[in-house]
Design a protein around this motif. Structure first.
Motif, PDB file in Angstrom:
ATOM      1  N   UNK A  19       0.828  -1.205   0.000  1.00 56.23           N
ATOM      2  CA  UNK A  19       0.000   0.000   0.000  1.00 56.23           C
ATOM      3  C   UNK A  19       0.860   1.252   0.000  1.00 56.23           C
ATOM      4  N   UNK A  20       1.941   1.226   0.757  1.00 50.55           N
ATOM      5  CA  UNK A  20       2.852   2.362   0.771  1.00 50.55           C
ATOM      6  C   UNK A  20       3.441   2.595  -0.617  1.00 50.55           C
ATOM      7  N   UNK A  21       3.891   1.524  -1.253  1.00 50.97           N
ATOM      8  CA  UNK A  21       4.438   1.633  -2.601  1.00 50.97           C
ATOM      9  C   UNK A  21       3.405   2.133  -3.595  1.00 50.97           C
ATOM     10  N   UNK A  27       1.108   9.190  -5.948  1.00 52.86           N
ATOM     11  CA  UNK A  27       1.498  10.566  -5.669  1.00 52.86           C
ATOM     12  C   UNK A  27       2.481  11.075  -6.709  1.00 52.86           C
ATOM     13  N   UNK A  28       3.456  10.255  -7.073  1.00 51.39           N
ATOM     14  CA  UNK A  28       4.455  10.672  -8.063  1.00 51.39           C
ATOM     15  C   UNK A  28       3.842  10.868  -9.449  1.00 51.39           C
ATOM     16  N   UNK A  34      -0.390  15.399  -2.312  1.00 47.89           N
ATOM     17  CA  UNK A  34       0.459  15.110  -1.171  1.00 47.89           C
ATOM     18  C   UNK A  34      -0.289  15.071   0.137  1.00 47.89           C
ATOM     19  N   UNK A  35      -1.295  15.937   0.290  1.00 53.01           N
ATOM     20  CA  UNK A  35      -2.056  15.944   1.538  1.00 53.01           C
ATOM     21  C   UNK A  35      -2.904  14.681   1.683  1.00 53.01           C
ATOM     22  N   UNK A  40      -3.628   9.181   4.226  1.00 55.84           N
ATOM     23  CA  UNK A  40      -3.769   7.739   4.038  1.00 55.84           C
ATOM     24  C   UNK A  40      -2.572   6.999   4.625  1.00 55.84           C
ATOM     25  N   UNK A  41      -1.376   7.514   4.368  1.00 55.05           N
ATOM     26  CA  UNK A  41      -0.165   6.865   4.862  1.00 55.05           C
ATOM     27  C   UNK A  41      -0.125   6.862   6.390  1.00 55.05           C
ATOM     28  N   UNK A  42      -0.560   7.953   7.014  1.00 52.41           N
ATOM     29  CA  UNK A  42      -0.581   8.025   8.473  1.00 52.41           C
ATOM     30  C   UNK A  42      -1.531   6.979   9.052  1.00 52.41           C
TER      31      UNK A  42
END
Length: 56
Positions: A19-21, A27-28, A34-35, A40-42
């Protein structure tokens, strides 16, 4: 050492890393901002570390 590697190859670990990847790729590529990524990442990382601390 083998035990630590075995613990890394856990379903939650694989899901968290994938999921992080995925969110980094989105995002890239500009699909998400970014927000949104940070939110989501948090949540994902908080859930992962929360479940890891509950095991101990």
């Amino acid at each position: 050492m083998k035990e630590k590697i075995a613990k890394l190859i856990d379903v939650k670990s694989i899901m968290t890393l994938s999921l992080t990847g995925g969110f980094i790729a989105l995002t890239c590529s500009g699909e998400i901002g970014g927000d949104q990524f940070l939110t989501i990442f948090t949540i994902i990382v908080g859930f992962y570390f929360g479940t890891q601390s509950m095991k101990k």
